[in-house]
Scaffold this motif. Structure first.
Motif, PDB file in Angstrom:
ATOM      1  N   GLU A   1     -20.174  64.901  32.237  1.00 17.16           N
ATOM      2  CA  GLU A   1     -19.822  64.629  30.854  1.00 17.16           C
ATOM      3  C   GLU A   1     -18.360  64.981  30.625  1.00 17.16           C
ATOM      4  N   LEU A   2     -17.719  64.212  29.762  1.00 17.46           N
ATOM      5  CA  LEU A   2     -16.317  64.459  29.450  1.00 17.46           C
ATOM      6  C   LEU A   2     -16.147  65.716  28.608  1.00 17.46           C
ATOM      7  N   HIS A   3     -15.025  66.386  28.825  1.00 18.53           N
ATOM      8  CA  HIS A   3     -14.588  67.490  27.980  1.00 18.53           C
ATOM      9  C   HIS A   3     -13.670  66.895  26.915  1.00 18.53           C
ATOM     10  N   HIS A   4     -13.608  67.542  25.736  1.00 21.08           N
ATOM     11  CA  HIS A   4     -12.801  67.042  24.619  1.00 21.08           C
ATOM     12  C   HIS A   4     -12.044  68.196  23.959  1.00 21.08           C
ATOM     13  N   ALA A   5     -10.770  67.951  23.621  1.00 27.64           N
ATOM     14  CA  ALA A   5      -9.966  68.958  22.921  1.00 27.64           C
ATOM     15  C   ALA A   5      -8.932  68.270  22.040  1.00 27.64           C
ATOM     16  N   VAL A   6      -8.547  68.949  20.980  1.00 34.76           N
ATOM     17  CA  VAL A   6      -7.481  68.450  20.113  1.00 34.76           C
ATOM     18  C   VAL A   6      -6.145  68.723  20.795  1.00 34.76           C
ATOM     19  N   LEU A   7      -5.340  67.681  20.916  1.00 39.75           N
ATOM     20  CA  LEU A   7      -4.000  67.821  21.484  1.00 39.75           C
ATOM     21  C   LEU A   7      -2.986  68.055  20.376  1.00 39.75           C
ATOM     22  N   ALA A   8      -3.146  67.324  19.280  1.00 37.13           N
ATOM     23  CA  ALA A   8      -2.208  67.445  18.166  1.00 37.13           C
ATOM     24  C   ALA A   8      -2.915  67.094  16.864  1.00 37.13           C
ATOM     25  N   GLU A   9      -2.592  67.815  15.809  1.00 32.23           N
ATOM     26  CA  GLU A   9      -3.143  67.521  14.494  1.00 32.23           C
ATOM     27  C   GLU A   9      -2.233  66.528  13.789  1.00 32.23           C
ATOM     28  N   LEU A  10      -2.843  65.589  13.089  1.00 31.55           N
ATOM     29  CA  LEU A  10      -2.078  64.613  12.321  1.00 31.55           C
ATOM     30  C   LEU A  10      -1.882  65.143  10.904  1.00 31.55           C
ATOM     31  N   PRO A  11      -0.778  64.747  10.245  1.00 30.24           N
ATOM     32  CA  PRO A  11      -0.457  65.331   8.941  1.00 30.24           C
ATOM     33  C   PRO A  11      -1.412  64.950   7.815  1.00 30.24           C
ATOM     34  N   LEU A  12      -2.032  63.793   7.868  1.00 32.93           N
ATOM     35  CA  LEU A  12      -2.938  63.377   6.802  1.00 32.93           C
ATOM     36  C   LEU A  12      -4.366  63.754   7.174  1.00 32.93           C
ATOM     37  N   ALA A  13      -5.058  64.419   6.269  1.00 35.85           N
ATOM     38  CA  ALA A  13      -6.402  64.931   6.557  1.00 35.85           C
ATOM     39  C   ALA A  13      -7.374  63.838   6.978  1.00 35.85           C
ATOM     40  N   ASP A  14      -7.270  62.652   6.392  1.00 35.88           N
ATOM     41  CA  ASP A  14      -8.221  61.590   6.719  1.00 35.88           C
ATOM     42  C   ASP A  14      -7.817  60.769   7.941  1.00 35.88           C
ATOM     43  N   ALA A  15      -6.682  61.094   8.538  1.00 32.00           N
ATOM     44  CA  ALA A  15      -6.206  60.336   9.703  1.00 32.00           C
ATOM     45  C   ALA A  15      -6.872  60.781  10.996  1.00 32.00           C
ATOM     46  N   GLY A  16      -7.503  61.955  10.991  1.00 35.03           N
ATOM     47  CA  GLY A  16      -8.084  62.497  12.213  1.00 35.03           C
ATOM     48  C   GLY A  16      -7.054  63.303  12.980  1.00 35.03           C
ATOM     49  N   ASP A  17      -7.253  63.409  14.277  1.00 45.15           N
ATOM     50  CA  ASP A  17      -6.349  64.150  15.156  1.00 45.15           C
ATOM     51  C   ASP A  17      -6.170  63.375  16.449  1.00 45.15           C
ATOM     52  N   ILE A  18      -5.212  63.813  17.268  1.00 41.70           N
ATOM     53  CA  ILE A  18      -5.043  63.248  18.606  1.00 41.70           C
ATOM     54  C   ILE A  18      -5.871  64.104  19.558  1.00 41.70           C
ATOM     55  N   TRP A  19      -6.812  63.467  20.241  1.00 43.14           N
ATOM     56  CA  TRP A  19      -7.731  64.149  21.150  1.00 43.14           C
ATOM     57  C   TRP A  19      -7.463  63.732  22.582  1.00 43.14           C
ATOM     58  N   VAL A  20      -7.748  64.638  23.512  1.00 34.27           N
ATOM     59  CA  VAL A  20      -7.706  64.328  24.939  1.00 34.27           C
ATOM     60  C   VAL A  20      -9.099  64.546  25.518  1.00 34.27           C
ATOM     61  N   SER A  21      -9.409  63.770  26.564  1.00 34.69           N
ATOM     62  CA  SER A  21     -10.693  63.896  27.259  1.00 34.69           C
ATOM     63  C   SER A  21     -10.435  63.952  28.753  1.00 34.69           C
ATOM     64  N   TRP A  22     -11.294  64.678  29.484  1.00 35.46           N
ATOM     65  CA  TRP A  22     -11.122  64.818  30.930  1.00 35.46           C
ATOM     66  C   TRP A  22     -12.440  65.178  31.582  1.00 35.46           C
ATOM     67  N   LEU A  23     -12.490  64.963  32.886  1.00 33.83           N
ATOM     68  CA  LEU A  23     -13.616  65.414  33.701  1.00 33.83           C
ATOM     69  C   LEU A  23     -13.246  66.757  34.315  1.00 33.83           C
ATOM     70  N   ASP A  24     -14.225  67.498  34.781  1.00 30.63           N
ATOM     71  CA  ASP A  24     -13.989  68.827  35.345  1.00 30.63           C
ATOM     72  C   ASP A  24     -12.833  68.855  36.333  1.00 30.63           C
ATOM     73  N   SER A  25     -12.010  69.882  36.206  1.00 28.35           N
ATOM     74  CA  SER A  25     -10.916  70.174  37.141  1.00 28.35           C
ATOM     75  C   SER A  25      -9.891  69.057  37.262  1.00 28.35           C
ATOM     76  N   ARG A  26      -9.787  68.219  36.271  1.00 26.60           N
ATOM     77  CA  ARG A  26      -8.795  67.145  36.297  1.00 26.60           C
ATOM     78  C   ARG A  26      -7.947  67.210  35.040  1.00 26.60           C
ATOM     79  N   GLU A  27      -6.797  66.593  35.123  1.00 29.23           N
ATOM     80  CA  GLU A  27      -5.949  66.487  33.945  1.00 29.23           C
ATOM     81  C   GLU A  27      -6.545  65.443  33.010  1.00 29.23           C
ATOM     82  N   PRO A  28      -6.370  65.601  31.706  1.00 33.51           N
ATOM     83  CA  PRO A  28      -6.896  64.599  30.776  1.00 33.51           C
ATOM     84  C   PRO A  28      -6.452  63.181  31.129  1.00 33.51           C
TER      85      PRO A  28
END
Length: 116
Positions: A49-76
């Motif tokens: 299963e993919l891992h998920h983390a926030v990379l950067a927050e966007l300034p507008l609350a309804d815009a969401g955020d920039i997320w990254v996904s990766w598999l174990d022991s790999r770069e996103p």
């Protein structure tokens, strides 16, 4: 997945290489790009299963955020804007994960303290 009956965040660490960080910055991410991120979705099986983390927050609350996904022991390998999960636990208690997150909502998960 529970740990002794407690639902926890995964906590898997992904280190972000300098070339990856430069590429993300060139793509228009504002602010400082972290050197590493931790998976914030519910603890899950390793390897499938993919891992998920926030990379950067966007300034507008309804815009969401920039997320990254990766598999174990790999770069996103996925970087994308994702809107927030629409589910709430009541007034003023939104889920802080993206709309397509697996398993538990943010208020259901205890932060998993991992070293490394």
């Amino acid at each position: 997945m529970t740990l002794g009956g407690l639902r926890t965040q995964c906590g898997e660490l992904a280190n972000l290489s300098e070339p990856f960080r430069e590429l993300v910055t060139q793509a228009g991410i504002r602010g400082e790009v972290p050197h590493a991120v931790r998976c914030v979705v519910e603890r899950h099986r390793v390897g499938d299963e993919l891992h998920h983390a926030v990379l950067a927050e966007l300034p507008l609350a309804d815009a969401g955020d920039i997320w990254v996904s990766w598999l174990d022991s790999r770069e996103p390998h996925e970087v994308e804007r994702r809107v927030y999960c629409p589910v709430t636990a009541g007034p003023g208690i939104p889920c802080e994960l993206h709309a397509l997150h697996p398993d538990g909502h943010s208020w259901e998960l205890a932060e998993r303290h991992v070293t490394g």
